[in-house]
Design an enzyme around this catalytic site. Structure first.
Site, mmCIF file in Angstrom:
data_model
loop_
_atom_site.group_PDB
_atom_site.id
_atom_site.type_symbol
_atom_site.label_atom_id
_atom_site.label_comp_id
_atom_site.label_asym_id
_atom_site.label_seq_id
_atom_site.Cartn_x
_atom_site.Cartn_y
_atom_site.Cartn_z
ATOM 1 N N ASP A 11 9.211 3.031 0.235
ATOM 2 C CA ASP A 11 7.972 3.523 1.067
ATOM 3 C C ASP A 11 7.997 3.383 2.506
ATOM 4 O OD1 ASP A 11 5.724 4.499 2.217
ATOM 5 O OD2 ASP A 11 4.172 3.671 0.851
ATOM 6 N N LYS A 15 3.477 9.430 9.062
ATOM 7 C CA LYS A 15 3.201 8.688 10.358
ATOM 8 C C LYS A 15 4.153 8.939 11.405
ATOM 9 C CE LYS A 15 0.382 5.213 8.337
ATOM 10 N NZ LYS A 15 0.367 4.387 7.072
ATOM 11 N N TYR A 67 0.679 -1.187 -0.028
ATOM 12 C CA TYR A 67 -0.137 0.073 0.015
ATOM 13 C C TYR A 67 0.814 1.076 -0.099
ATOM 14 C CZ TYR A 67 -3.435 3.398 1.502
ATOM 15 O OH TYR A 67 -4.408 4.709 1.494
HETATM 16 C C1 LIG Z 1 0.020 4.780 5.639
HETATM 17 C C2 LIG Z 1 0.755 4.385 4.432
HETATM 18 C C3 LIG Z 1 0.702 5.187 3.336
HETATM 19 C C4 LIG Z 1 -0.130 6.691 3.015
HETATM 20 O O1 LIG Z 1 0.013 7.413 4.092
HETATM 21 P P1 LIG Z 1 -1.407 8.471 4.555
HETATM 22 O O2 LIG Z 1 -0.704 9.635 5.136
HETATM 23 O O3 LIG Z 1 -2.502 7.759 4.768
HETATM 24 O O4 LIG Z 1 -1.638 9.136 2.976
HETATM 25 C C5 LIG Z 1 1.759 5.122 2.399
HETATM 26 N N1 LIG Z 1 2.441 3.922 2.536
HETATM 27 C C6 LIG Z 1 2.326 3.182 3.279
HETATM 28 C C7 LIG Z 1 3.648 2.038 3.496
HETATM 29 C C8 LIG Z 1 1.667 3.475 4.413
HETATM 30 O O5 LIG Z 1 1.825 2.731 5.577
#
Ligand SMILES: *Cc1c(COP(=O)(O)O)cnc(C)c1O
Length: 439
Positions: free
Chosen positions: A248, A276, A154
């Site tokens: 990511d 995060k 994701y």
């Molecule tokens: C949470 C998450 C995202 C998206 O971040 P948002 O702040 O919700 O847009 C992208 N990549 C990873 C790996 C994530 O865990």
């Protein structure tokens, strides 16, 4: 009797049910983000009233040991006094200026100091923006269009990534979202931990692959660790084929280790997305990497990317305060110890209950799959028993333990989850497993 009835009978919630009814008539599905629906585990959405340390309280006054932790950001638990003080002080000085501030320079220094691959960093407001922008840079740098991602990975909800995108989409059975145009056809998908598939993609279309985007430890398909050599292998393929390697680390950053997975596994991506934890619970994210690539970003270079609230002073204050605490000696190790005790304890409890399960932890992330394992990719993860998970989740919930309401999410611990919290959780989990089996 269906699961929803069973649960509402047990908890007899009122404020939650009222709010949920009102929300459903005002907001799509009653929520601001799909993962907040607890429908898959047969519960109404959770209405938080406040949090304190490892605990979260709902609108009906119930208290839970929290392992969602705002889906990762709260590495110091809820309402950490240092973070709250920093944000309060910043708020008194002004909520937003739309100009540069000292705090963003300070946070940029902490981030570039912690992640050896990040020489220059740009702040944005969400992980979605961070990854989307990193890909724009990768495409600009290479003059190529295709991107490679992994099944179940994701990367936020930008069009190009809503293909085989893990928890939210998998749980809600929306592997390809309507409304996503042909842009997504520029996305290629490989199984995680499978270098041969990546090699095969490059053999076919390598001349047009701009980047490989990977969660270095998968956290949105449940927790899946990279096999020995996988990340280094991706590094090698990208270097050989002139593609950009994008980590990511929105979830793994400052959770898998101080810095992130790139530090833990000693692999240097070209670009990194963060989010995060770096915002301490405020909407902060960032992307960064090699100076040569990041200098393509406007106004240094021609790649356009902007944000009215980017580098927001409250967010910068929260991030700085949280990272300052996390940098203290022993904090990461303590969290890793808690996550490991939890994962081991859950594995033991499952074995005692005679339930097929496999657990894992890395840094302050942990995961549980109701399947024999090993789980090396999303295909393996999808073999886990989702009904068993739903029953287990509800039984934990009834005992004051809040887990993410999906079998395909990582769990988290914070620096303020104590040994007692972990022990209480394991006791509740043992009972919950018995109950889930009996059902
Ligand atoms: C949470 C998450 C995202 C998206 O971040 P948002 O702040 O919700 O847009 C992208 N990549 C990873 C790996 C994530 O865990």
């Amino acid at each position: 009797m269906g699961p929803v009835t069973a649960v509402s009978a047990t908890v007899g919630s009122t404020a939650t049910e009222d709010l949920s009814l009102r929300a459903n008539s005002l907001m799509p599905g009653g929520v601001s983000s799909p993962v907040r629906s607890f429908a898959k585990v047969g519960l109404p959405p959770f209405y938080a009233s406040r949090g304190e340390g490892p605990r979260i309280f709902d609108r009906d006054g119930r208290s839970f040991i929290d392992y969602i932790l705002s889906w990762g950001p709260l590495a110091l638990g809820h309402a950490h006094p240092g973070v709250v003080d920093a944000v309060t002080k910043a708020a008194r000085e002004g909520l937003s200026f739309g100009t540069c501030t000292e705090r963003e320079v300070d946070l940029a220094a902490v981030i570039t100091g912690a992640l050896p691959s990040v020489e220059l960093v740009r702040f944005v407001s969400s992980g979605t923006e961070a990854v989307m922008s990193a890909v724009r840079v990768a495409r600009a740098a290479t003059g190529r269009d295709l991107i490679v991602k992994f099944d179940g990975g994701y990367h936020g909800h930008a069009d190009a990534f809503l293909v085989s995108a893990g928890s939210g989409a998998a749980t809600l059975a929306l592997p390809d979202s309507p409304g996503v145009p042909a842009a997504a056809t520029l996305t290629r998908v490989a199984p995680f931990n499978d270098l041969e598939s990546v090699e095969a993609l490059f053999a076919r279309e390598g001349d047009n692959i701009a980047c490989v985007v990977v969660e270095p430890v998968m956290g949105n398909a449940g927790l899946i660790r990279p096999l020995e050599g996988f990340l280094a292998g991706l590094r090698d393929i990208c270097t050989r084929r002139g593609a950009v390697l994008v980590f990511d680390e929105v979830m793994t950053g400052f959770r898998v280790a101080w810095g992130g997975a790139q530090v833990a596994f000693s692999v240097r991506p070209d670009l990194t997305a963060l989010g995060k934890v770096i915002g301490g619970g405020m909407p902060v994210a960032a992307y960064g990497g090699r100076a040569e690539l990041m200098e393509l970003v406007a106004p240094a270079g021609p790649v356009y990317q902007a944000g009215t609230l980017s580098g927001n002073p409250l967010g910068m204050a929260a991030g700085l305060a949280q990272l300052t605490e996390l940098a203290k000696p022993g904090v990461q190790e303590e969290m890793a110890g808690s996550a490991a005790r939890l994962a081991d304890g859950l594995a033991g409890a499952a074995q005692s209950a005679g339930v097929a399960a496999c657990t894992a932890s890395i840094g302050s992330m942990w995961g549980l799959f109701f399947t024999e394992g090993p789980v090396r990719n999303f295909g393996d993860a999808k073999r886990s028993q989702t009904e068993m998970f739903a029953r287990f989740h509800r039984a934990c919930f009834a005992r004051g333990v809040l887990l993410a309401p999906s079998p395909f999410e990582a769990g988290f611990v914070s620096s303020v989850h104590t040994d007692t919290d972990i022990a209480e959780t394991l006791e509740a989990a043992s009972e919950a497993l018995e109950e889930a089996c009996a059902a």
